[in-house]
Design a protein around this motif. Structure first.
Motif: not given
Ligand code: MN
Length: 226
Positions: A31, A54, A80, A82, A111, A132
């Motif tokens: 998310i 995604f 990132e 998470e 991420d 990504k």
């Protein structure tokens, strides 16, 4: 036994804390824009959008100790940190008040993002796959069993310097709400991982950087960019 024409691909998996068994990864959902401050640093308003989902390929997961190379075709690789949710159950249109029944456990994950390619994709209205879903884009800790969402801090340091320092309570969409929303779009399955968004402080990584991400109650993800 099925007689495959080529060797069958390996099953991606993660270790489980306190167990010799491994967690088989089916899909990786993610998310975007789920922490108020990070949405603002990216130029958005936290309240004006439904959650953005995604995905990464299952084999983008990197188990503890695995290699995380600096990926090709980018000059701006970002971290990132998470909270990752690991599912033991599935379904479609799962009500939020039943969603935590599907949870096997939690982990800390990064991420990894080719931010330059993501910005180009945003400008062009193009898909995010290349920014990504690249190889080794999801380094993840061992999974800590338990269904109650953890609370507390979510931090990431690079070479011992704190870069991200957030609170899980700053999540806009809760774990239960994320599972419910995700199941409106896909049939969730045992083995699915859901990356639940990152707090503010994202930034670049270069070769040789030692990354440590900690999610209270979920684990610690550690790797060096090779
Ligand atoms: Mn993210």
């Amino acid at each position: 036994m099925t007689d495959y024409a080529i060797p069958a691909p390996a099953q991606p998996s993660l270790p489980i804390e306190g167990s010799a068994q491994r967690f088989p990864v089916h899909r990786i959902y993610c998310i975007g824009r789920n922490y108020g401050k990070h949405v603002k640093e990216m130029g958005g308003d936290p309240k004006d959008q439904p959650p953005i989902f995604f995905a990464k390929p299952a084999d983008a997961v990197v188990a503890p100790g695995g290699a995380v190379p600096y990926p090709p075709s980018t000059r701006n690789l970002h971290h990132e940190i998470e909270l990752v949710v690991a599912l033991k159950g599935g379904g479609t249109k799962v009500p939020a008040d039943k969603a935590l029944d599907l949870v096997f456990g939690y982990a800390a994950g990064v991420d990894l993002t080719r931010r330059d390619l993501q910005n180009q994709a945003k400008d062009a209205g193009a898909p995010w796959d290349a920014s990504k879903g690249f190889d080794a884009s999801a380094p993840t800790s061992a999974i800590r069993p338990g269904s109650v969402p953890p609370s507390g801090g979510i931090t990431l340091s690079v070479n011992g310097q704190t870069k991200q320092d957030g609170e899980l309570s700053d999540m806009i969409w809760s774990v239960a709400e994320i599972i419910a929303k995700c199941s409106e779009l896909w049939t969730l399955q045992p083995g699915d991982l859901i990356f639940t968004g990152t707090p503010d402080g994202v930034g670049p990584l270069v070769k040789g950087d030692a990354v440590v991400g900690e999610v209270a109650g979920a684990g610690t993800v550690e790797f060096t960019i090779a």
